[in-house]
Scaffold this active site. Structure first.
Site, mmCIF file in Angstrom:
data_model
loop_
_atom_site.group_PDB
_atom_site.id
_atom_site.type_symbol
_atom_site.label_atom_id
_atom_site.label_comp_id
_atom_site.label_asym_id
_atom_site.label_seq_id
_atom_site.Cartn_x
_atom_site.Cartn_y
_atom_site.Cartn_z
ATOM 1 N N SER A 22 0.827 -1.223 0.000
ATOM 2 C CA SER A 22 0.000 0.000 0.000
ATOM 3 C C SER A 22 0.852 1.260 0.000
ATOM 4 C CB SER A 22 -0.925 0.003 1.231
ATOM 5 O OG SER A 22 -0.163 -0.067 2.426
ATOM 6 N N ASN A 109 -1.928 -1.958 13.450
ATOM 7 C CA ASN A 109 -3.388 -1.832 13.487
ATOM 8 C C ASN A 109 -3.843 -0.562 14.212
ATOM 9 O OD1 ASN A 109 -3.081 -4.274 12.319
ATOM 10 N ND2 ASN A 109 -4.110 -5.474 13.906
ATOM 11 N N THR A 154 -40.225 26.321 -9.623
ATOM 12 C CA THR A 154 -40.409 24.968 -9.100
ATOM 13 C C THR A 154 -40.689 24.148 -10.355
ATOM 14 O OG1 THR A 154 -42.787 25.245 -8.797
ATOM 15 C CG2 THR A 154 -41.412 25.747 -6.885
ATOM 16 N N HIS A 155 -40.222 22.933 -10.391
ATOM 17 C CA HIS A 155 -40.345 22.081 -11.591
ATOM 18 C C HIS A 155 -39.722 22.740 -12.833
ATOM 19 C CE1 HIS A 155 -43.396 19.781 -9.252
ATOM 20 N NE2 HIS A 155 -43.729 20.987 -8.827
ATOM 21 N N SER A 276 -14.050 25.356 -27.791
ATOM 22 C CA SER A 276 -14.200 24.080 -28.498
ATOM 23 C C SER A 276 -13.108 23.986 -29.549
ATOM 24 C CB SER A 276 -15.576 24.040 -29.160
ATOM 25 O OG SER A 276 -15.552 23.171 -30.272
ATOM 26 N N LYS A 282 -17.673 28.754 -29.618
ATOM 27 C CA LYS A 282 -18.122 28.146 -28.360
ATOM 28 C C LYS A 282 -17.423 28.692 -27.120
ATOM 29 C CE LYS A 282 -20.689 25.273 -27.440
ATOM 30 N NZ LYS A 282 -20.803 23.834 -27.559
ATOM 31 N N ASN A 284 -17.745 27.297 -23.259
ATOM 32 C CA ASN A 284 -18.418 26.257 -22.470
ATOM 33 C C ASN A 284 -18.168 26.424 -20.975
ATOM 34 O OD1 ASN A 284 -19.299 25.014 -24.867
ATOM 35 N ND2 ASN A 284 -17.375 23.891 -25.040
ATOM 36 N N GLU A 289 -19.642 22.306 -15.165
ATOM 37 C CA GLU A 289 -19.952 20.915 -15.517
ATOM 38 C C GLU A 289 -19.124 19.936 -14.696
ATOM 39 O OE1 GLU A 289 -21.251 21.104 -20.126
ATOM 40 O OE2 GLU A 289 -19.261 21.848 -19.671
ATOM 41 N N TYR A 316 -8.921 -5.947 13.493
ATOM 42 C CA TYR A 316 -8.355 -5.570 12.201
ATOM 43 C C TYR A 316 -8.499 -6.673 11.175
ATOM 44 C CZ TYR A 316 -5.336 -3.810 8.596
ATOM 45 O OH TYR A 316 -4.866 -3.371 7.394
ATOM 46 N N GLN A 321 -7.574 -1.797 4.689
ATOM 47 C CA GLN A 321 -6.598 -1.036 3.896
ATOM 48 C C GLN A 321 -7.279 -0.334 2.715
ATOM 49 O OE1 GLN A 321 -2.549 -2.614 3.469
ATOM 50 N NE2 GLN A 321 -2.938 -2.699 1.278
ATOM 51 N N LYS A 324 -8.353 3.743 2.254
ATOM 52 C CA LYS A 324 -7.557 4.935 1.974
ATOM 53 C C LYS A 324 -7.751 5.552 0.600
ATOM 54 C CE LYS A 324 -4.295 3.323 5.232
ATOM 55 N NZ LYS A 324 -5.147 2.098 5.297
HETATM 56 N N1 ARG Z 1 -1.266 -1.100 5.571
HETATM 57 C C1 ARG Z 1 -2.290 -1.535 6.441
HETATM 58 C C2 ARG Z 1 -3.542 -0.684 6.313
HETATM 59 O O1 ARG Z 1 -3.501 0.274 5.654
HETATM 60 C C3 ARG Z 1 -1.865 -1.512 7.868
HETATM 61 C C4 ARG Z 1 -1.111 -2.691 8.174
HETATM 62 C C5 ARG Z 1 -1.776 -3.604 9.085
HETATM 63 N N2 ARG Z 1 -1.485 -4.857 8.543
HETATM 64 C C6 ARG Z 1 -1.568 -6.011 9.198
HETATM 65 N N3 ARG Z 1 -1.273 -7.044 8.548
HETATM 66 N N4 ARG Z 1 -1.965 -6.088 10.434
HETATM 67 O O2 ARG Z 1 -4.565 -0.995 6.870
#
Ligand code: ARG
Length: 475
Positions: A22, A109, A154-155, A276, A282, A284, A289, A316, A321, A324
């Site tokens: 990650s 964790n 309205t509408h 455009s 044009k 825009n 948008e 956990y 993960q 994120k």
């Molecule tokens: N990279 C993990 C996360 O974003 C945290 C690591 C926890 N991993 C684990 N094997 N206990 O959640």
């Protein structure tokens, strides 16, 4: 660098490693991870689990690392699984085995969710601050049009004339609710998870309350199992982002409609428009948008995290993960969109004459006739019916309501007389709407003034919170 391996006969396959890695997206948690490591170090030193000399060396290395991370001279390498392992590698490179001492009483964790809470407070405050700037732009624009009537819909059909400043200011009130939500969210999010360990707390004499205070949190977790698995704050923040996105999309829709040839009310500045590649004439409203279009991913990110959390066993699980990327995407999206929409609104001019001309069309003053009769205590059902008949008469003879004769009015209803023409004017209609929150220009002026005062108070509160967060973050 792997943070585990003692019990394994072989390392992970490349495909398994690639899946679990990650660091390419969680690296942005590095400053928060370093800060929470510093707090953890303080508590380990306080409890005597790390000796003073070693603690000083680790503290110094954390500071150096934080400078190197900021400069970009320390970055993750291929073998780093996540931000936590990359930074531990950095510490070990500087200190050897001592660099691993911070792992006592802590797990990734509790670490990852503490980091993410800090990240989210930092960034949601930034979004709050950008929202207040957008609100100011809306309210200032609204104050330019307090005395300008426009059709209210309205509408998407002409309904009743309204003051255009009222129409614009409404958006600031929607964002005020988003700011309230941010404030509520902050209170719930300001809970440290550090010290929960993997899930069960710790047998070491670490002090979660002390760490919480050190990191500027209001409190520490009450249940370690909940602490490592709670991502409500992510889901709630994503809802706030999605709601802001929906509010922005409604502005985007209005701006697109109002700048169309058919409406031609809004003149969007060239600086917030695009051309455009094939049609030279044009212009825009792309900012509008995109403000509308980006709401899709903001809603999607919320759904994605809620779905990941649904039925997830407690403590956990690696599924977490997946919190994120959608979260980062929503934050980045709003940080990108909000200033552009603010600029677009601040630089848009509206055609007052065109809006005023359109305001009474479509018999939008018909309610005035019904209200006129209601004030004479005619039951509203009859008053409504009479006003409707006036509209039908006008439609059949291609006239406006005020052009009906006294005889025609009387014919429609015995209590309807020529005096009704006094209320069949735009300004009469607007000025009479004096119930609180109504569209009467004097009220709208006050509404904008009050909203601006609240806006600057909110700006101040957010600014103060940002300042103390920055102070807390310094190592
Ligand atoms: N990279 C993990 C996360 O974003 C945290 C690591 C926890 N991993 C684990 N094997 N206990 O959640």
């Amino acid at each position: 660098m792997a943070l585990w391996g003692g019990r394994f006969a072989q390392g992970p396959e490349d495909s398994a490693l690639a899946l679990s890695r990650s660091v390419h997206f969680d690296w942005r948690l590095a400053p928060y991870d370093l800060r929470s490591s510093m707090a953890h170090l303080v508590v380990l030193k306080k409890s005597g689990l790390i000796q003073s000399k070693e603690a000083d060396a680790i503290g110094k290395a954390l500071k150096e690392l934080s400078i190197e991370v900021a400069k970009g001279s320390f970055t993750p390498i291929k073998s780093d699984e996540d931000v936590h392992s990359a930074l531990e590698r950095g510490l070990m490179q500087k200190l050897g085995a001592v660099g691993g001492a911070l792992r006592a009483g802590r797990s990734r964790n509790d670490q990852v969710t503490t980091d993410l809470r800090l990240f989210s407070i930092d960034h949601i405050l930034e979004i709050g601050s950008l929202l207040t700037v957008l609100q100011t732009a809306i309210l200032e624009k609204a104050s330019e049009y307090v005395n300008d009537p426009a059709p209210g819909f309205t509408h998407i059909q002409h309904a009743q004339p309204i003051c255009f400043g009222h129409e614009l200011a409404k958006h600031a009130h929607a964002f005020a609710r988003d700011l309230d939500r941010i404030n509520d969210w902050l209170a719930r999010t300001s809970v440290s998870s550090l010290g929960a360990g993997a899930l069960a707390g710790s047998s070491l004499a670490i002090d979660p309350e002390f760490t919480a205070e050190n990191l500027g949190f209001e409190s520490s977790f009450a249940n370690s199992v909940d602490a490592v698995s709670d991502r409500d704050y992510v889901a709630e923040a994503l809802f706030i982002c999605a709601m802001i996105g929906v509010h922005l999309s409604r502005i985007g829709e209005e701006w697109s409609l109002w700048s169309s040839q058919e409406f031609a009310w809004a003149k969007v500045s060239d600086a917030y428009s695009t051309g455009s590649s094939i049609m030279p004439q044009k212009k825009n409203p792309d900012v509008a948008e995109l403000a509308r279009g980006k709401s899709g991913r903001l809603i999607g990110n919320l759904v994605s995290v809620l779905t990941m959390l649904k039925a997830l066993p407690f403590a956990y699980n690696r599924d977490l993960q997946e919190d994120k990327e959608p979260f980062f995407d929503s934050i980045d999206t709003l940080i990108l969109v909000l200033p552009a929409v603010t600029g677009m609104i601040a630089t848009t001019d509206f055609d007052r004459a065109k809006m005023a001309l359109a305001a009474p069309t479509g018999f939008s003053l018909a309610t005035e006739i019904a209200d006129y009769l209601a004030k004479k205590r005619v039951p509203f059902s009859q008053a409504h019916e009479a006003a409707g008949q006036c509209v039908a008469l006008c439609e059949a003879s291609d006239r406006q309501l005020h052009q009906l004769t006294d005889a025609e009015f009387a014919d429609v209803h015995p209590q309807l007389d020529g005096g009704v023409r006094n209320v069949l004017t735009l300004h009469g209609a607007l000025n009479s709407r004096t119930t609180s929150g109504g569209t009467a220009p004097t009220l709208v002026a006050q509404q904008i003034k009050d909203a601006l005062a609240k806006n600057s108070a909110t700006q101040q509160v957010i600014g103060d919170k940002q300042a103390s967060f920055i102070e807390m973050m310094s190592l």
